[in-house]
Design a protein around this motif. Structure first.
Motif, mmCIF file in Angstrom:
data_model
loop_
_atom_site.group_PDB
_atom_site.id
_atom_site.type_symbol
_atom_site.label_atom_id
_atom_site.label_comp_id
_atom_site.label_asym_id
_atom_site.label_seq_id
_atom_site.Cartn_x
_atom_site.Cartn_y
_atom_site.Cartn_z
ATOM 1 N N GLU A 123 0.979 -1.369 -0.009
ATOM 2 C CA GLU A 123 -0.210 0.164 0.262
ATOM 3 C C GLU A 123 0.721 1.383 0.127
ATOM 4 O O GLU A 123 2.299 1.279 0.303
ATOM 5 N N TYR A 124 0.189 1.954 -0.757
ATOM 6 C CA TYR A 124 1.622 3.669 -0.541
ATOM 7 C C TYR A 124 0.726 4.451 0.860
ATOM 8 O O TYR A 124 -0.177 4.256 1.411
ATOM 9 N N TRP A 125 2.092 5.326 0.888
ATOM 10 C CA TRP A 125 1.470 5.936 2.447
ATOM 11 C C TRP A 125 2.663 7.271 1.530
ATOM 12 O O TRP A 125 2.905 7.207 1.032
ATOM 13 N N SER A 126 2.036 8.077 2.413
ATOM 14 C CA SER A 126 1.901 10.141 1.904
ATOM 15 C C SER A 126 2.052 10.762 2.722
ATOM 16 O O SER A 126 1.574 10.815 3.020
ATOM 17 N N GLU A 131 -7.390 3.842 10.484
ATOM 18 C CA GLU A 131 -7.391 3.170 9.526
ATOM 19 C C GLU A 131 -8.218 2.819 9.046
ATOM 20 O O GLU A 131 -8.776 2.319 9.134
ATOM 21 N N SER A 176 -11.605 2.145 10.128
ATOM 22 C CA SER A 176 -12.650 3.698 9.200
ATOM 23 C C SER A 176 -12.788 2.383 7.470
ATOM 24 O O SER A 176 -13.610 3.297 7.049
ATOM 25 N N ILE A 213 -1.858 6.976 4.629
ATOM 26 C CA ILE A 213 -1.972 5.836 4.337
ATOM 27 C C ILE A 213 -3.892 5.551 2.987
ATOM 28 O O ILE A 213 -4.094 4.609 2.953
ATOM 29 N N VAL A 214 -4.246 7.559 2.889
ATOM 30 C CA VAL A 214 -5.247 7.439 2.338
ATOM 31 C C VAL A 214 -5.045 7.189 1.088
ATOM 32 O O VAL A 214 -4.089 8.219 0.413
ATOM 33 N N PHE A 268 -8.268 3.919 -5.160
ATOM 34 C CA PHE A 268 -7.845 3.094 -5.741
ATOM 35 C C PHE A 268 -7.323 3.342 -6.767
ATOM 36 O O PHE A 268 -7.727 3.882 -7.763
ATOM 37 N N VAL A 308 -4.382 12.851 -3.037
ATOM 38 C CA VAL A 308 -4.987 12.442 -1.561
ATOM 39 C C VAL A 308 -3.714 12.646 -0.327
ATOM 40 O O VAL A 308 -3.044 12.035 -0.739
ATOM 41 N N HIS A 349 -10.103 12.919 11.095
ATOM 42 C CA HIS A 349 -10.029 12.511 9.743
ATOM 43 C C HIS A 349 -9.887 13.621 9.307
ATOM 44 O O HIS A 349 -10.576 14.045 9.163
ATOM 45 N N THR A 402 -12.121 9.192 5.738
ATOM 46 C CA THR A 402 -11.886 9.360 4.126
ATOM 47 C C THR A 402 -12.696 7.901 3.925
ATOM 48 O O THR A 402 -12.601 7.149 2.760
ATOM 49 N N LYS A 403 -13.476 8.070 4.770
ATOM 50 C CA LYS A 403 -14.657 7.007 3.574
ATOM 51 C C LYS A 403 -15.206 7.689 2.689
ATOM 52 O O LYS A 403 -15.977 6.870 1.141
#
Ligand code: SF4
Ligand code: SF4
Lengths: 84, 437
Positions: free
Chosen positions: A54-57, A78, A81, B69-70, B73, B79, B95, B145-146
């Motif tokens: 997964e990405y982390w930014s 995380e 949610s 980590i958001v 897809f 983001v 959030h 996030t949702k």
């Protein structure tokens, strides 16, 4: 390099370092694969799509980690949610 | 208001429009909800934003955590995860993710489109925007996030709108209004910006660069998007032939019939227009003079600084043989200090489908930087580390005096062994014929 082989290398490579860190630069992954950036990018993108990575930014820099690994996922709600 | 904000209130007392007043207005609007919006994130998100900001002023430090980590897809950019480190005190912003929305080229909008964007953001986000972020994008500030996938779906399926770049990606390319409105534009900035945005979607959305990478497009050296100071590759319009002069109109400016600078500086008593003082003496290369009643320009000395054209736009016009100058390596300070772009391509024609720009400039540079760049190293820093000559080598451009600011200042050009007849080795016997021991 075949995708499955690449996946195995990445998963093993990152798990080995898990104790020290959970987020990696793209270059770190390309080094594990020992591939040129463009080839590595294709393989790594596939691992993202398959949910292996997964990405982390931070906003300015992007990093990669094994999905769900590392402090942030738990500490920052995380997982909760994501499932909502 | 939900929180007491004595420190923020003070910011509203200055002479300028205040973002604090804007936020309070938005908080109040959400609380009243006269339009009956079915808010998908906490109604008091803006109240809590104001609250956490007040706390930051009080503590003298931020209460946002770093990154997250958001994403949506398949996208590694667009983001930016933001989480508050005091979620119990300010649940509305626990959030509070940022979305970058790829702005239309040249920031051309219809009001209908803007309204649709804002309606979506009121519904699924905080309603707070930044028009525009420093990269140029439309910034949506704060959602949960949702909501991310929902917003992305609405934007891509209904508004024909994509997210922009963030992280170690190609950042959203940005351009000046160009030929749509500006007679100084030497190429179609909007078309080139749009074309490269489409061409490099993968680079924009899937991060695999050492760090950020920016393209910016200015139609002329006035540099309205400041590409020369900010972009890893700056595309600045220019021309090769002569500035066009209408001598009659020059006389009209001199006689006071037409206001110089489009009348921009007429509110003070500068006195009558003085072409010598305001134009000729200010030409950086001193290549202009009056020959009787005629204005003359020695065009081969002109650096296309735009000053004379800006002052007398109806008398002087850009030339007809137009194209682009490309500079590389500008950046703000992070690892090294700030850097302006260095000239890489003095002149190139700009013609769709822009293959020359893509294949001779952009792609070889990316190949080099992706392989050699260290983590978080911008192109400009790699150029410094490995030398400008290396950049010339990977792109195949010849060294040119225009790449050098002044003699002895940029040591870009070195001989290599294969360029020297006989290389570095010598025949010692041949040498001894002319040189004693
Ligand atoms: S950069 Fe030049 S062409 Fe573009 S809007 Fe500004 S003045 Fe006009
Ligand atoms: S554009 Fe600038 S350098 Fe060229 S003639 Fe005008 S003032 Fe001089």
């Amino acid at each position: 390099m075949e995708y499955e082989e690449a996946k195995q290398k990445i998963v093993e490579g990152l798990q080995k370092k898990q104790k020290v860190k959970s987020k990696f630069y793209f270059n770190d992954l390309a080094k594990i694969l020992d591939e040129k950036p463009r080839v590595a990018k294709k393989l790594i993108n596939q691992m993202i799509t398959d949910g292996v990575l997964e990405y982390w930014s931070s906003g300015s820099t992007s990093m990669y980690g094994l999905k769900g690994a590392g402090k942030q996922a738990g500490a920052e709600h995380e997982e909760a949610s994501d499932k909502e | 208001m939900k929180h007491e904000t004595p420190l923020l209130d003070q910011l509203e007392t200055g002479p300028w429009p205040s973002f604090v007043s804007d936020l309070k207005q938005e908080a109040e609007k959400r609380a009243k909800n006269e339009e009956g919006t079915e808010f998908q994130i906490p109604v008091d998100v803006v109240d809590d934003l104001i609250g956490v900001l007040e706390l930051s002023y009080k503590h003298g430090c931020t209460h946002w955590k770093h990154g997250g980590i958001v994403g949506v897809f398949g996208y590694g950019g667009g983001v930016i995860g933001r989480y508050c480190d005091q979620p119990e005190m300010f649940p509305g912003v626990a959030h509070f993710h940022t979305l970058r929305v790829n702005q239309p080229a040249g920031h051309f909008y219809t009001t209908k489109y803007l309204r649709e964007l804002c309606d979506l953001w009121d519904f699924r986000g905080s309603g707070v925007t930044n028009m525009h972020g420093s990269t140029g994008d439309i910034i949506f500030i704060g959602t949960t996030t949702k909501q991310l996938e929902e917003i992305f779906y609405e934007m891509t399926h209904k508004l024909d709108q994509d997210l922009g770049g963030s992280g170690s990606n190609l950042r959203t390319p940005s351009d000046c209004i160009g030929q749509a409105r500006c007679e100084f534009a030497c190429y179609d900035t909007q078309d080139l910006c749009y074309e490269l945005t489409q061409e490099y979607q993968d680079e924009l959305h899937r991060p695999a660069f050492p760090y950020k990478f920016k393209f910016k497009f200015d139609g002329c050296p006035n540099c309205c998007v400041a590409s020369i100071a900010r972009a890893d590759l700056s595309f600045i319009g220019t021309w090769r032939d002569d500035i066009k002069i209408d001598q009659e109109v020059v006389q009209a400016y001199m006689g006071g019939e037409i206001a110089p600078n489009g009348g921009a500086h007429k509110d003070r008593d500068w006195g009558p227009f003085d072409i010598q003082k305001e134009v000729i003496d200010r030409c950086p290369t001193k290549c202009m003079w009056m020959d009787g009643k005629e204005l003359k320009i020695d065009n081969k000395e002109c650096t296309r600084c735009m000053h004379c054209i800006n002052v007398m736009p109806r008398a002087l016009r850009i030339g007809n043989d137009r194209g682009v100058t490309i500079l590389a390596g500008a950046k703000a300070p992070i690892l090294d200090g700030a850097q302006m772009g260095s000239l890489l391509v003095p002149f190139m024609k700009v013609e769709p489908p822009y293959d020359e720009i893509k294949e001779k400039v952009i792609e070889p540079i990316w190949d080099w930087w992706m392989e050699e760049g260290k983590n978080r190293e911008r192109l400009g820093e790699l150029m410094k580390r490995q030398g400008f000559q290396k950049l010339l080598e990977v792109t195949g451009f010849d060294p040119d005096p225009r790449m050098i600011q002044e003699p002895r200042s940029n040591p870009y050009v070195f001989w290599k062994e294969e360029e020297v007849p006989g290389g570095w080795s010598r025949d010692i016997n041949e040498f001894r014929k002319q040189h004693q021991r």
